[in-house]
Design an enzyme around this catalytic site. Structure first.
Site, PDB file in Angstrom:
ATOM      1  CG  ASP A   1       6.529  -6.467  -3.372  1.00 57.14           C
ATOM      2  OD1 ASP A   1       5.130  -7.269  -3.870  1.00 57.14           O
ATOM      3  OD2 ASP A   1       6.747  -5.154  -3.873  1.00 57.14           O
TER       4      ASP A   1
ATOM      5  NE  ARG B   1      14.096  -3.986  -5.221  1.00 63.23           N
ATOM      6  CZ  ARG B   1      12.941  -4.061  -5.105  1.00 63.23           C
ATOM      7  NH1 ARG B   1      11.409  -4.347  -5.036  1.00 63.23           N
ATOM      8  NH2 ARG B   1      12.608  -3.621  -7.035  1.00 63.23           N
TER       9      ARG B   1
ATOM     10  CE  LYS C   1      -0.855   0.828  -3.332  1.00 63.40           C
ATOM     11  NZ  LYS C   1      -0.026   1.703  -4.295  1.00 63.40           N
TER      12      LYS C   1
ATOM     13  N   GLY D   1      10.367  -7.552  -4.760  1.00 63.16           N
ATOM     14  CA  GLY D   1       9.930  -7.117  -4.077  1.00 63.16           C
ATOM     15  C   GLY D   1       9.083  -7.892  -1.599  1.00 63.16           C
TER      16      GLY D   1
ATOM     17  CG  PHE E   1       4.790   4.842  -4.667  1.00 62.85           C
ATOM     18  CD1 PHE E   1       3.928   3.594  -6.025  1.00 62.85           C
ATOM     19  CD2 PHE E   1       5.295   4.615  -4.154  1.00 62.85           C
ATOM     20  CE1 PHE E   1       4.646   2.644  -6.005  1.00 62.85           C
ATOM     21  CE2 PHE E   1       6.642   4.531  -4.910  1.00 62.85           C
ATOM     22  CZ  PHE E   1       6.275   2.732  -6.025  1.00 62.85           C
TER      23      PHE E   1
ATOM     24  CG  ASP F   1      -1.627  -0.742  -7.428  1.00 66.20           C
ATOM     25  OD1 ASP F   1      -2.970  -0.391  -7.264  1.00 66.20           O
ATOM     26  OD2 ASP F   1      -0.249   0.098  -7.902  1.00 66.20           O
TER      27      ASP F   1
HETATM   28  P1  IMP Z   1      -0.003  -4.813  -9.694  1.00 64.90           P
HETATM   29  O1  IMP Z   1      -0.043  -5.750 -10.779  1.00 64.90           O
HETATM   30  O2  IMP Z   1      -1.210  -3.752 -10.033  1.00 64.90           O
HETATM   31  O3  IMP Z   1      -1.060  -5.351  -8.390  1.00 64.90           O
HETATM   32  O4  IMP Z   1       1.377  -4.131  -9.015  1.00 64.90           O
HETATM   33  C1  IMP Z   1       1.639  -5.493  -8.331  1.00 64.90           C
HETATM   34  C2  IMP Z   1       3.025  -4.304  -8.297  1.00 64.90           C
HETATM   35  O5  IMP Z   1       3.259  -4.054  -8.858  1.00 64.90           O
HETATM   36  C3  IMP Z   1       3.660  -5.003  -6.773  1.00 64.90           C
HETATM   37  O6  IMP Z   1       4.644  -5.840  -7.469  1.00 64.90           O
HETATM   38  C4  IMP Z   1       4.915  -3.477  -6.773  1.00 64.90           C
HETATM   39  O7  IMP Z   1       5.969  -3.937  -7.474  1.00 64.90           O
HETATM   40  C5  IMP Z   1       3.958  -2.673  -7.768  1.00 64.90           C
HETATM   41  N1  IMP Z   1       3.900  -1.847  -7.049  1.00 64.90           N
HETATM   42  C6  IMP Z   1       2.474  -2.015  -6.494  1.00 64.90           C
HETATM   43  N2  IMP Z   1       2.275  -0.246  -5.728  1.00 64.90           N
HETATM   44  C7  IMP Z   1       3.479   0.182  -5.026  1.00 64.90           C
HETATM   45  C8  IMP Z   1       3.926   0.506  -4.043  1.00 64.90           C
HETATM   46  O8  IMP Z   1       2.658   1.411  -3.451  1.00 64.90           O
HETATM   47  N3  IMP Z   1       4.685   0.951  -4.170  1.00 64.90           N
HETATM   48  C9  IMP Z   1       5.742   0.454  -4.752  1.00 64.90           C
HETATM   49  N4  IMP Z   1       5.124  -0.782  -5.265  1.00 64.90           N
HETATM   50  C10 IMP Z   1       3.769  -0.660  -5.719  1.00 64.90           C
HETATM   51 MG    MG Z   2       6.594  -6.777  -6.574  1.00 68.41          MG
END
Ligand code: IMP
Ligand code: MG
Length: 180
Positions: free
Chosen positions: A105, A170, A136, A50, A157, A108
């Site tokens: 990238d 991407r 977020k 990402g 999303f 979340d």
């Molecule tokens: P986390 O581990 O929940 O913080 O998620 C992080 C990963 O989930 C990011 O590196 C992305 O690959 C994916 N991700 C989370 N939210 C989004 C989004 O809104 N669009 C695309 N990918 C996302």
């Molecule tokens: Mg990622």
């Protein structure tokens, strides 16, 4: 720029045009340039896939001497009830005593970044900070502070500028958000 695009079963509409992304990348690069000016060759570590586009634009605006590398978090099914376990792959060479800037990238829930930070901390770097294109705030629940956030969004999303929906989207230069 198309206003509405279709990726597999979902429709997405333009949310953040490329010019606005560029302004946010410039602003976060300015902060890094100020904070790391006197640090010994910081290491930018991008998380694949990402972060490739963000890293590419960000690094061109960095004015201090730096090194750059990419790593990947591989997920595999654990045999225990813990479910998915992630491990860091692709890190070559020691990072002991180095100032590390993780380039992501999007942060979340923070699960991915937490794995990354814990793994790197065991290798005794001088410092670790996270620089993410998107953050977020309503979703992030982890204790590690995310110091550099280019942009913040709600629990939506998004795709584009490196971010994907099932590996699609991407290469888009603008950010699109899913529509219901
Ligand atoms: P986390 O581990 O929940 O913080 O998620 C992080 C990963 O989930 C990011 O590196 C992305 O690959 C994916 N991700 C989370 N939210 C989004 C989004 O809104 N669009 C695309 N990918 C996302
Ligand atoms: Mg990622």
């Amino acid at each position: 720029m198309k206003d509405i695009i279709q990726l597999r079963d979902r429709k997405f509409r333009v949310m953040i045009p490329a010019e606005e992304i560029d302004r946010a990348v410039c602003a976060v690069a300015d902060r890094l340039n100020a904070d790391y000016a006197d640090k010994e060759t910081p290491l930018f570590l991008g998380i694949l896939n990402g972060s490739f586009m963000f890293m590419s634009d960000l690094i061109k605006k960095i004015e201090f001497q730096n090194e750059l590398s990419f790593v990947k978090l591989s997920s595999y099914e654990g045999t225990e009830s813990t479910g998915v376990v992630k491990s860091l792959i692709g890190l070559n060479g020691p990072i002991e005593g180095r100032h590390v800037i993780i380039v992501e990238d999007i942060v979340d829930t923070g699960k991915s970044i937490e794995h990354m930070v814990h793994d790197l901390q065991r290798r005794n770097p001088a410092s670790i900070e996270v620089c993410t294109l998107f953050y977020k705030p309503e979703s992030y629940k982890k204790p590690f502070p995310i110091k550099y956030r280019a942009m913040e969004i709600g629990n939506e999303f998004i795709v584009g500028y490196g971010l994907d929906y099932e590996q699609l989207g991407r290469s888009l230069k603008d950010i699109y958000v899913v529509t219901e």
